[in-house]
Enzyme design. Structure first.
Site, mmCIF file in Angstrom:
data_model
loop_
_atom_site.group_PDB
_atom_site.id
_atom_site.type_symbol
_atom_site.label_atom_id
_atom_site.label_comp_id
_atom_site.label_asym_id
_atom_site.label_seq_id
_atom_site.Cartn_x
_atom_site.Cartn_y
_atom_site.Cartn_z
ATOM 1 N N ASN A 140 46.180 24.931 42.147
ATOM 2 C CA ASN A 140 47.333 25.636 42.710
ATOM 3 C C ASN A 140 47.116 25.741 44.213
ATOM 4 O O ASN A 140 46.282 26.523 44.662
ATOM 5 C CB ASN A 140 47.453 27.033 42.082
ATOM 6 C CG ASN A 140 48.525 27.863 42.770
ATOM 7 O OD1 ASN A 140 49.400 27.321 43.442
ATOM 8 N ND2 ASN A 140 48.453 29.177 42.609
ATOM 9 N N TRP A 141 47.863 24.956 44.960
ATOM 10 C CA TRP A 141 47.661 24.935 46.422
ATOM 11 C C TRP A 141 48.386 26.073 47.131
ATOM 12 O O TRP A 141 48.302 26.190 48.353
ATOM 13 C CB TRP A 141 48.132 23.602 46.998
ATOM 14 C CG TRP A 141 47.174 22.480 46.762
ATOM 15 C CD1 TRP A 141 45.937 22.553 46.180
ATOM 16 C CD2 TRP A 141 47.356 21.110 47.134
ATOM 17 N NE1 TRP A 141 45.350 21.319 46.160
ATOM 18 C CE2 TRP A 141 46.201 20.405 46.735
ATOM 19 C CE3 TRP A 141 48.385 20.395 47.746
ATOM 20 C CZ2 TRP A 141 46.048 19.035 46.943
ATOM 21 C CZ3 TRP A 141 48.231 19.037 47.947
ATOM 22 C CH2 TRP A 141 47.072 18.364 47.561
ATOM 23 N N LYS A 142 49.142 26.859 46.400
ATOM 24 C CA LYS A 142 49.903 27.964 46.997
ATOM 25 C C LYS A 142 50.715 27.416 48.185
ATOM 26 O O LYS A 142 51.198 26.301 48.124
ATOM 27 C CB LYS A 142 48.968 29.094 47.419
ATOM 28 C CG LYS A 142 47.977 29.460 46.303
ATOM 29 C CD LYS A 142 47.156 30.667 46.609
ATOM 30 C CE LYS A 142 46.087 30.812 45.548
ATOM 31 N NZ LYS A 142 45.836 32.171 45.156
ATOM 32 N N HIS A 168 52.976 33.304 37.862
ATOM 33 C CA HIS A 168 51.730 33.468 38.632
ATOM 34 C C HIS A 168 51.685 34.891 39.190
ATOM 35 O O HIS A 168 52.715 35.457 39.554
ATOM 36 C CB HIS A 168 51.669 32.441 39.769
ATOM 37 C CG HIS A 168 50.338 32.430 40.444
ATOM 38 N ND1 HIS A 168 50.012 33.332 41.422
ATOM 39 C CD2 HIS A 168 49.235 31.676 40.243
ATOM 40 C CE1 HIS A 168 48.752 33.113 41.816
ATOM 41 N NE2 HIS A 168 48.267 32.104 41.106
ATOM 42 N N GLU A 207 44.416 34.875 34.117
ATOM 43 C CA GLU A 207 44.021 35.063 35.517
ATOM 44 C C GLU A 207 43.992 36.555 35.830
ATOM 45 O O GLU A 207 45.044 37.144 36.159
ATOM 46 C CB GLU A 207 45.033 34.386 36.445
ATOM 47 C CG GLU A 207 45.099 32.886 36.293
ATOM 48 C CD GLU A 207 45.470 32.216 37.611
ATOM 49 O OE1 GLU A 207 44.695 31.397 38.067
ATOM 50 O OE2 GLU A 207 46.518 32.559 38.178
ATOM 51 N N SER A 214 39.045 32.723 41.253
ATOM 52 C CA SER A 214 37.801 32.472 42.000
ATOM 53 C C SER A 214 36.854 31.501 41.301
ATOM 54 O O SER A 214 35.635 31.675 41.348
ATOM 55 C CB SER A 214 37.104 33.805 42.315
ATOM 56 O OG SER A 214 37.913 34.588 43.166
ATOM 57 N N GLY A 270 42.589 27.978 42.677
ATOM 58 C CA GLY A 270 43.344 28.125 43.917
ATOM 59 C C GLY A 270 42.538 27.624 45.102
ATOM 60 O O GLY A 270 42.488 26.430 45.398
ATOM 61 N N GLY A 271 41.844 28.544 45.767
ATOM 62 C CA GLY A 271 41.143 28.245 47.024
ATOM 63 C C GLY A 271 40.261 27.004 46.960
ATOM 64 O O GLY A 271 40.324 26.135 47.846
#
Ligand code: PEP
Length: 295
Positions: free
Chosen positions: A56-58, A141, A212, A257, A278-279
């Site tokens: 998920n690149w947001k 999300h 999540e 995370s 994500g990150g």
């Protein structure tokens, strides 16, 4: 009654076919499904959940940056991968990235409209996502829930995705306060129940559930492995109660995370069919390290 036999040819002709409950698979069909990321247990057994690693690149990466990621990922990854890769970039990068990732990863959207196409300014409908090659769409999300999206809207989006032929990735998870009050399982069950209330059992295998915990997203902290295993087991139990005949075929992921350091332990947990990242998914080196840890 004789159990239907599915061949590799059947699967090639209908890549998204729903395998009938109790069907037998030829060895070639089993190989093909494994290459597509499904877990197939036993000879002639029906496939279980797909193993997935979803990025998920947001709201990060321009089209150029997305293409650079695709190039770097392509150098590091040799398909077929042990987990099916799915990248969810910003809407603006979907069309170009789909081409750049062909054969390496599938494409997902970070959200979709609850409406069909029409006079809905700013909305991106399921039809438009299919048009640019999406197979998946995140739904509910936590960052969208924090912006006011409630269970009813999440359920409508999920239904819209299924009706269009997309695989919705339903995100569920508790806040720090809910966890402190010992309500994590109850919150997850309620979110699942409300989002899937109108889902037919035959459609359920196309749904992906991502647990999540909201307090773990983007914070560099995760629950312990035992805590993750407990909630993923609880999700599976809830799915079995809803639709016992197909519950094992639903991919249940962990997100929050995930990094190259903790991925091996998390991805090895029973009932964990992959991760939503994500990150760490913004960097092709870290993302491919997570894939390697789960392979
Ligand atoms: C997410 O955005 O779904 C997510 C899991 O983010 P992160 O991996 O950065 O916690």
């Amino acid at each position: 009654m004789k159990r239907p036999l599915i061949t590799a040819e059947d699967l090639q002709q209908s890549p998204d076919m729903v395998i009938p409950v109790g069907a037998r698979l030829t060895p070639l069909a089993q190989d093909l499904l494994r290459k597509r990321g499904a877990v197939v247990r036993g000879r002639g057994a029906m496939p279980l959940a797909r193993r997935l690693l979803i990025a998920n690149w947001k709201s990060y990466k321009t089209v150029g940056e997305a293409c650079e990621f695709a190039r770097a990922l392509g150098e590091r990854v040799r398909p077929p991968t042990a987990l099916q890769l799915v990248i969810c970039p910003p809407f603006t990068a979907l069309a170009t990235l789909g081409e750049a990732l062909r054969g390496v990863a599938e494409l997902g959207a970070q959200d979709l409209s609850p409406h069909d196409e029409g006079a809905h300014t700013g909305e991106v409908a399921a039809r438009h996502l299919l048009d640019v090659g999406c197979s998946y769409a995140l739904v509910g999300h936590s960052e969208r829930r924090a912006a006011g999206e409630g269970d009813a809207l999440v359920a409508t989006k999920l239904e819209r995705a299924l009706a269009a032929g997309l695989r919705p990735v339903l995100c569920v998870g508790e806040t720090a306060e809910e966890r402190a009050a010992g309500r994590a399982e109850a919150v997850v069950s309620t979110q699942l129940g409300r989002a899937l209330a109108n889902t037919r059992p035959t459609d359920l295998p196309r749904v992906v559930v991502a647990y999540e915990p909201r307090w773990a997203i983007g914070k560099g902290v995760t629950p312990t492995s035992a805590e993750i295993a407990g909630i993923l087991g609880h999700v599976r139990h809830s799915l079995r109660q809803m639709a016992p005949e197909v519950a094992e075929r639903v991919s249940v992921l962990y997100g929050g995370s995930v990094s190259p350091d903790n991925a091996g332990e998390i991805l090895a947990l029973e009932d964990c069919n992959g991760a939503l990242v994500g990150g760490a998914a913004l960097d092709p080196v870290r993302f491919s390290a997570i894939l390697a840890a789960g392979s």
